[in-house]
Design an enzyme around this catalytic site. Structure first.
Site, short mmCIF file in Angstrom:
data_model
loop_
_atom_site.label_atom_id
_atom_site.label_comp_id
_atom_site.label_asym_id
_atom_site.label_seq_id
_atom_site.Cartn_x
_atom_site.Cartn_y
_atom_site.Cartn_z
N LYS A 116 0.71 -1.25 0.12
CA LYS A 116 0.02 -0.13 0.06
C LYS A 116 1.01 1.40 -0.09
O LYS A 116 0.52 2.26 -0.66
CB LYS A 116 -0.91 -0.21 1.32
CG LYS A 116 -1.94 -1.12 1.02
CD LYS A 116 -2.90 -0.93 2.23
CE LYS A 116 -3.95 -2.04 1.79
NZ LYS A 116 -5.17 -1.57 2.89
N GLY A 165 -9.42 -5.66 4.96
CA GLY A 165 -10.02 -4.87 6.39
C GLY A 165 -9.13 -5.28 7.33
O GLY A 165 -9.30 -4.82 8.40
N GLU A 200 -2.92 7.72 7.78
CA GLU A 200 -3.71 8.86 6.93
C GLU A 200 -4.85 9.32 7.64
O GLU A 200 -5.32 8.72 8.62
CB GLU A 200 -4.01 8.25 5.72
CG GLU A 200 -4.68 7.08 5.45
CD GLU A 200 -4.90 6.54 4.11
OE1 GLU A 200 -4.02 6.67 3.44
OE2 GLU A 200 -6.04 5.86 3.84
N GLU A 275 -9.48 2.52 -6.52
CA GLU A 275 -10.31 2.55 -5.30
C GLU A 275 -10.29 3.99 -4.66
O GLU A 275 -9.09 4.36 -4.20
CB GLU A 275 -10.31 1.50 -4.50
CG GLU A 275 -10.79 0.10 -4.90
CD GLU A 275 -11.09 -0.97 -3.85
OE1 GLU A 275 -11.98 -1.74 -4.12
OE2 GLU A 275 -10.45 -0.81 -2.90
N ASN A 289 -6.51 -2.46 -7.46
CA ASN A 289 -6.77 -3.68 -7.54
C ASN A 289 -6.37 -4.29 -8.86
O ASN A 289 -7.01 -3.40 -9.97
CB ASN A 289 -8.21 -4.35 -7.14
CG ASN A 289 -8.51 -4.18 -5.77
OD1 ASN A 289 -7.87 -4.48 -4.96
ND2 ASN A 289 -9.62 -3.54 -5.67
N ARG A 291 -6.85 -6.55 -11.02
CA ARG A 291 -7.55 -7.83 -11.54
C ARG A 291 -9.17 -7.36 -11.88
O ARG A 291 -9.49 -6.21 -11.76
CB ARG A 291 -7.59 -8.76 -10.38
CG ARG A 291 -8.16 -8.33 -9.18
CD ARG A 291 -8.54 -9.06 -8.09
NE ARG A 291 -8.68 -8.49 -6.85
CZ ARG A 291 -9.83 -8.09 -6.36
NH1 ARG A 291 -11.11 -7.90 -7.19
NH2 ARG A 291 -9.74 -7.42 -5.32
N VAL A 294 -15.49 -8.37 -8.77
CA VAL A 294 -16.65 -9.15 -8.38
C VAL A 294 -17.52 -8.40 -9.32
O VAL A 294 -18.66 -8.99 -9.89
CB VAL A 294 -16.90 -9.53 -7.16
CG1 VAL A 294 -18.23 -10.14 -6.91
CG2 VAL A 294 -15.98 -10.32 -6.27
N ARG A 337 -24.95 -9.17 -3.96
CA ARG A 337 -24.16 -10.48 -4.09
C ARG A 337 -25.13 -11.15 -3.24
O ARG A 337 -25.56 -10.80 -2.06
CB ARG A 337 -23.16 -9.93 -3.41
CG ARG A 337 -21.99 -9.22 -4.20
CD ARG A 337 -20.61 -9.19 -3.39
NE ARG A 337 -19.68 -8.07 -3.88
CZ ARG A 337 -18.50 -7.97 -4.07
NH1 ARG A 337 -17.91 -8.96 -3.03
NH2 ARG A 337 -17.74 -7.04 -4.65
P1 ADP Z 1 -8.22 -3.56 2.39
O1 ADP Z 1 -7.15 -3.51 1.33
O2 ADP Z 1 -8.01 -3.90 3.77
O3 ADP Z 1 -9.49 -3.66 1.74
P2 ADP Z 1 -8.76 -0.43 2.03
O4 ADP Z 1 -7.45 0.23 2.13
O5 ADP Z 1 -9.14 -1.01 0.67
O6 ADP Z 1 -8.27 -1.82 2.64
O7 ADP Z 1 -9.71 -0.04 2.92
C1 ADP Z 1 -10.93 -0.69 3.11
C2 ADP Z 1 -11.96 0.18 3.61
O8 ADP Z 1 -11.56 0.64 4.90
C3 ADP Z 1 -12.52 1.22 3.04
O9 ADP Z 1 -13.57 0.74 1.80
C4 ADP Z 1 -13.14 1.99 3.91
O10 ADP Z 1 -14.27 1.70 4.14
C5 ADP Z 1 -12.13 1.97 5.07
N1 ADP Z 1 -11.02 3.04 5.00
C6 ADP Z 1 -9.74 2.77 4.50
N2 ADP Z 1 -8.98 4.16 4.52
C7 ADP Z 1 -9.87 5.00 5.16
C8 ADP Z 1 -9.55 6.42 5.48
N3 ADP Z 1 -8.45 7.02 5.39
N4 ADP Z 1 -10.72 6.89 6.03
C9 ADP Z 1 -11.86 6.29 6.32
N5 ADP Z 1 -11.94 5.08 5.93
C10 ADP Z 1 -11.02 4.40 5.35
#
Ligand code: ADP
Length: 450
Positions: A116, A165, A200, A275, A289, A291, A294, A337
């Site tokens: 990341k 998550g 962040e 995203e 992502n 790929r 879904v 889904r």
């Molecule tokens: P993962 O790779 O575990 O899916 P992500 O970075 O895509 O992690 O974040 C997953 C979810 O976590 C996001 O869809 C959002 O709901 C929450 N999230 C991530 N970063 C933030 C942020 N800076 N502020 C608020 N929510 C966040």
């Protein structure tokens, strides 16, 4: 030219790839575990190979077994679907070392986006807007506290190797920083073998908006607009739509161009999803992502394209079959889904399907590997189908979803269908008025979700 594709996956996404291959006159090979001998993807493929026992580490995640299946059947290319090995850079490297074609991006691009911090640095350098936060990794608590002061609380501490998550913790103030920092580190270490974290700003009420991009690997790339996937439970998407009800044509064109230009600059090949969290008219990159997603069918519906066909084309070295100007949005699409899960707790509910009837008619697509008498094995994901509806506008798509859910019959196991019937009664859903917290709050108020 690719004459035979091995599909390194199962379930609805394996069928999805087999269908695209067949329309292109390409042979398909299914691989399966012993638990999936009777699965639909095995029946539908031209050939099949059993690659191991039920647990996925010994079958769907076994790189040697999959490479051997290619050699036995003479498949020249591998499509990974989503999940399993789809974002595994060493898998891609091994495929290339064997003189086979991976239908997807390069190992290097997967590696960059899989970390990341590196992903964020790369995107920032390519002009993509990111969530304000630390520049790269944060080595210790003191530095984390300093950054917290600078950007303001609440903040989120994220493991650079995190996913699904895991390895993310929110700190609402300086006194919560210590435990959040340590927990994110520990989760990164224990789940992903890497304790590096970064900090962040935590956005309070964003929507999850993702941009579909597609590149030919030779410096040309397009975007196919956005999907709004804000309706999530435990960071898992359950309902997705395109176009996003809160995104204007101007915003789409602006962020879409930023994303297409970014992936064009790195010669990205194939399908990718960038995203974002979206709040107060601003987009903030969170991850890419590398790929097929879904929820790709909602994009296919509104643009009238076959993304898997395009993936195969560019893997063969052919150009994409459309340009940015060809891509015009037609109507609105929604995907729900359907999981084999028991409400209100969403407990997995595998078992035998005693009756299955898929909905049909204008604007209805059911992507599912179910059939009458099929036994859902307990070893894998609980997704058993995706119902995708397409209408001339959002209102028509919603009415069609209501109608199609009414036609769907899945007997023998519990499913998440009642959740969608209930959501269609909610004004916020009908009006497209929701953010990433909406569903969790609604579930807490309506379903005693434990
Ligand atoms: P993962 O790779 O575990 O899916 P992500 O970075 O895509 O992690 O974040 C997953 C979810 O976590 C996001 O869809 C959002 O709901 C929450 N999230 C991530 N970063 C933030 C942020 N800076 N502020 C608020 N929510 C966040």
């Amino acid at each position: 030219m690719i004459e035979k594709i091995l599909v390194a996956n199962r379930g609805e996404i394996a069928l999805r790839v087999i269908r695209a291959a067949r329309e292109m006159g390409i042979q398909s090979v299914a691989v399966h575990s012993t638990a999936d001998s009777d699965a639909m993807h095995v029946r539908m493929a031209d050939e099949s190979v059993c690659i191991g026992p039920a647990p996925s580490p010994q079958s769907y995640l076994s790189i040697p077994a999959i490479i051997a299946a290619c050699e036995i059947t003479g498949a020249q290319a591998i499509h990974p679907g989503y999940g399993f090995l789809s974002e595994n850079a060493s898998f891609v490297q091994i495929i290339e070392d064997h003189g086979l074609t991976f239908i997807g991006p390069t190992a290097e691009h997967i590696r960059i986006m899989g970390d990341k911090i590196t992903a964020k640095d790369t995107m920032k350098a390519l002009g993509v807007p990111c969530v304000p936060g630390s520049d790269g990794g944060v080595p210790d608590l003191e530095t984390a506290l300093k950054i917290g002061e600078e950007i303001g609380y609440p903040v989120i501490i994220k493991a650079t190797a995190g996913g699904g998550g895991k390895g993310m913790k929110v700190a609402r103030n300086a006194s919560e920083m210590k435990s959040a920092f340590q927990t994110a580190r520990a989760e990164g270490k224990s789940n992903f073998g890497n304790d590096e974290v970064y900090v962040e700003k935590y956005l309070q009420t964003p929507r999850h908006i993702e941009i579909q991009v597609f590149g030919d690997g030779k410096g040309t790339a397009v975007h196919l607009g956005e999907r709004d996937c804000s309706l999530q439970r435990r960071h898992q998407k359950v309902f997705e739509e395109a176009p996003g009800p809160s995104i204007s044509a101007e915003e789409r064109a602006r962020i879409g161009k930023i994303c297409a230009d970014a992936v064009a600059k790195i010669n990205y090949i194939g399908a990718g999803t960038i995203e974002f969290l979206y709040e107060d008219g601003e987009f903030y990159f969170i991850e890419m992502n590398t790929r097929l997603q879904v929820e790709h069918p909602v994009t296919e519906a509104i643009f009238g394209v076959d993304l898997v066909r395009e993936q195969i084309r560019v893997a063969e070295g052919l150009p994409m079959s459309f340009t940015q100007d060809d891509l015009q949005i037609n109507g609105a699409a929604i995907e729900v889904r359907i999981n084999a899960e028991r409400l209100p707790n969403f407990a997995p509910c595998p078992g035998r399907i005693t009756q299955y009837h898929a909905p049909g008619g204008l604007g209805v697509r059911m992507d599912s590997a179910l059939y009458d008498g099929y036994s859902i094995p307990p070893y894998y994901d609980s997704l058993i189908g995706k119902l995708i509806v397409h209408g001339r506008d959002r209102r028509e798509a919603l009415a069609r979803l209501h109608r199609a859910l009414g036609e769907l019959i899945v007997d023998g196991v519990d499913t998440t269908v009642p959740l969608f019937n209930a959501l269609l009664q909610e004004d916020d859903i009908l009006e497209g008025n929701y953010n990433i917290h909406w569903l969790e709050r609604w579930l807490a108020a309506n379903m005693n979700d434990g």
